[in-house]
Design an enzyme around this catalytic site. Structure first.
Site, short mmCIF file in Angstrom:
data_model
loop_
_atom_site.label_atom_id
_atom_site.label_comp_id
_atom_site.label_asym_id
_atom_site.label_seq_id
_atom_site.Cartn_x
_atom_site.Cartn_y
_atom_site.Cartn_z
CE LYS A 276 -7.34 1.94 0.05
NZ LYS A 276 -6.64 2.94 -0.78
CG HIS B 193 -9.94 3.84 3.93
ND1 HIS B 193 -8.73 4.91 3.98
CD2 HIS B 193 -10.86 4.11 4.53
CE1 HIS B 193 -9.02 6.16 4.82
NE2 HIS B 193 -10.31 5.37 5.45
CG HIS C 282 -5.14 2.03 5.77
ND1 HIS C 282 -6.85 2.01 6.44
CD2 HIS C 282 -4.83 3.08 4.89
CE1 HIS C 282 -7.15 2.23 5.07
NE2 HIS C 282 -6.01 2.54 4.77
CG HIS D 82 -0.97 7.52 -0.66
ND1 HIS D 82 -2.12 7.37 -1.55
CD2 HIS D 82 -1.24 6.23 0.10
CE1 HIS D 82 -3.12 6.66 -0.47
NE2 HIS D 82 -2.38 6.00 0.30
CG ASP E 257 -1.90 4.47 4.06
OD1 ASP E 257 -2.26 5.08 3.28
OD2 ASP E 257 -2.63 4.81 4.55
CG HIS F 285 -2.14 0.79 1.28
ND1 HIS F 285 -3.31 0.93 1.96
CD2 HIS F 285 -2.05 2.41 1.21
CE1 HIS F 285 -3.62 2.35 1.83
NE2 HIS F 285 -3.14 3.09 1.10
C1 NCD Z 1 -4.08 8.71 1.82
C2 NCD Z 1 -3.24 9.68 1.36
O1 NCD Z 1 -3.31 10.95 1.79
O2 NCD Z 1 -3.45 9.92 -0.23
N1 NCD Z 1 -3.93 9.16 3.41
C3 NCD Z 1 -4.04 8.72 4.45
O3 NCD Z 1 -4.50 9.22 4.97
N2 NCD Z 1 -3.90 7.43 4.83
C4 NCD Z 1 -5.59 8.17 1.69
C5 NCD Z 1 -5.82 6.79 2.43
O4 NCD Z 1 -5.29 5.63 2.31
O5 NCD Z 1 -6.49 6.98 3.28
ZN ZN Z 2 -3.68 5.21 1.60
#
Ligand code: NCD
Ligand code: ZN
Length: 381
Positions: A123, A160, A202, A35, A277, A33
């Site tokens: 997702k 999520h 998560h 970003h 995450d 996971h």
């Molecule tokens: C994530 C993001 O910033 O893209 N933020 C987070 O708090 N985890 C999005 C997500 O996974 O909820």
């Molecule tokens: Zn995330």
């Protein structure tokens, strides 16, 4: 087990001869996971993941969202360009965002793939709950046709798992979102789509852990755990004022939730894996009157996991959690390459700076974290 972590013991100095582990070599980890964003932020943060991870499941909540194979191919190319030559093996695994525009036909195209890129999962973000969740469904159960097609194709659903809005469209208490999802939405989803492959992302509450310990199944119903939910709880999030770098969804919870997460990973369950995450935001969005959700942990994620596994006396379980359980769910082999972590104190003193001069602060920053934090493990260069 065809592979084993190589744990090097050393003898402690002083009167007591204590055998201590001071380094560990494992297969290159798999991030279930991640970003990375796009543009200058992507270019700044990608090398930190590529150095530590062989593969990562790339989250699709960019602007605009990734919900066609065409945009996924373009995004894949942008990530690959940002991978330094020294970490050339890093392979991003692309996903679709479950937007209202995502069709069953596109999911089939994604499952087949094109130009060497295919889609590894879809997702789901609950509308309004987190960063760029404005394209999500209010309730995952509304996405009937898409879910049916995913079930048919064996395409994993990455959840999520929080309820953000109730049936009257009112916001739920954010500390209860995951609990509500586990109590109602998830069982209904699993009952309706009994063959669907699901990953609960998560995990942050005892309710999620209870559910997974009872129902988790390798290859079918799996879960991921972040380093920050293992390391921190809300006592720290509110220590001396609210800690912006710890602000994320799901929110970090009570100490007992964190303890239960630690107990769970100690069991070495084959359906639980690392999903960092890591979610970078520029400094002005974190240190703002409306702090963005997301913990940026790529420069310290593997190190934090190692520290937690060490603290709970479970370093022998680290490699499966970091490097084997994730790829197995997605039908992949563990990475061929290895990394070595060593037990040495260090501090994160610098921000990651984009080529536009914007700071992105990692979670354990000695300057902006909880205050002078010390990391106990580090990646051997
Ligand atoms: C994530 C993001 O910033 O893209 N933020 C987070 O708090 N985890 C999005 C997500 O996974 O909820
Ligand atoms: Zn995330």
């Amino acid at each position: 087990m065809p592979y084993r972590a190589l744990i090097s013991p050393s003898i402690g100095s002083g009167d007591i001869l204590a055998a201590m582990t001071d380094s560990i070599t494992i297969r290159k980890p798999f991030d279930s996971h991640l970003h990375l964003r796009r543009g200058s932020v992507l270019r700044a943060v990608t090398p930190y993941s590529a150095e530590r991870f062989g593969h990562a499941i790339i989250m699709p909540n960019t602007e605009p969202p990734i919900d066609t194979l065409g945009t996924a191919i373009e995004y894949y190319g942008e990530i690959r360009e940002a991978v330094p030559e020294s970490a050339g093996g890093f392979d991003p695994l692309m996903t679709f965002y479950l937007t209202k525009n995502l069709t069953p036909a596109e999911i089939e195209r994604g499952a087949v793939g094109a130009e060497g890129v295919r889609i590894y999962g879809v997702k789901s973000y609950p509308f309004g709950a987190t960063t760029n969740s404005q394209w999500g469904y209010r309730n995952i159960l509304e996405a009937k046709d898409v879910l049916k097609e995913m079930e048919r194709l064996g395409m994993p659903l990455l959840l999520h798992g929080e309820v953000h809005l109730n049936d009257q469209d009112e916001e739920e208490d954010p500390y209860d979102g995951e609990k509500l999802f586990i109590a109602d939405t998830l069982p209904r989803l699993l009952d309706t789509y009994s063959e669907l492959k699901v990953s609960l992302e998560h995990m942050s509450t005892t309710e999620a852990i209870d559910f997974m310990e009872k129902n988790g199944k390798e290859g079918k119903l799996v879960a991921t755990v972040t380093p920050h939910h293992l390391m921190y709880d809300r006592t720290q999030a509110f220590s001396g004022g609210y800690r912006a770098l710890l602000h994320c969804k799901p929110l970090v919870k009570r100490r007992e939730d964190r303890e239960r997460l630690r107990e769970m990973i100690k069991k070495g369950l084959p359906f639980v894996s690392a999903g960092t995450d890591s979610a970078p935001h520029p400094e002005n969005k974190k240190f703002s009157s409306c702090c963005a959700f997301g913990v940026f942990n790529s420069p310290v994620a593997v190190e934090m996991y190692a520290q937690v596994f060490d603290e709970i006396g479970a370093l022998d379980k680290l490699e499966d959690f970091l490097s084997a359980n994730g790829p197995r769910f997605f039908g992949l082999e563990p990475d061929e390459n290895k990394i070595t972590l060593e037990k040495k104190d260090w501090q994160v003193t610098e921000a990651v700076v984009t080529d536009e001069g914007v700071n992105i602060w990692p979670v354990a920053s000695a300057r902006h974290g909880l205050g002078n934090e010390t990391m106990r493990w580090r990646l051997r260069p």
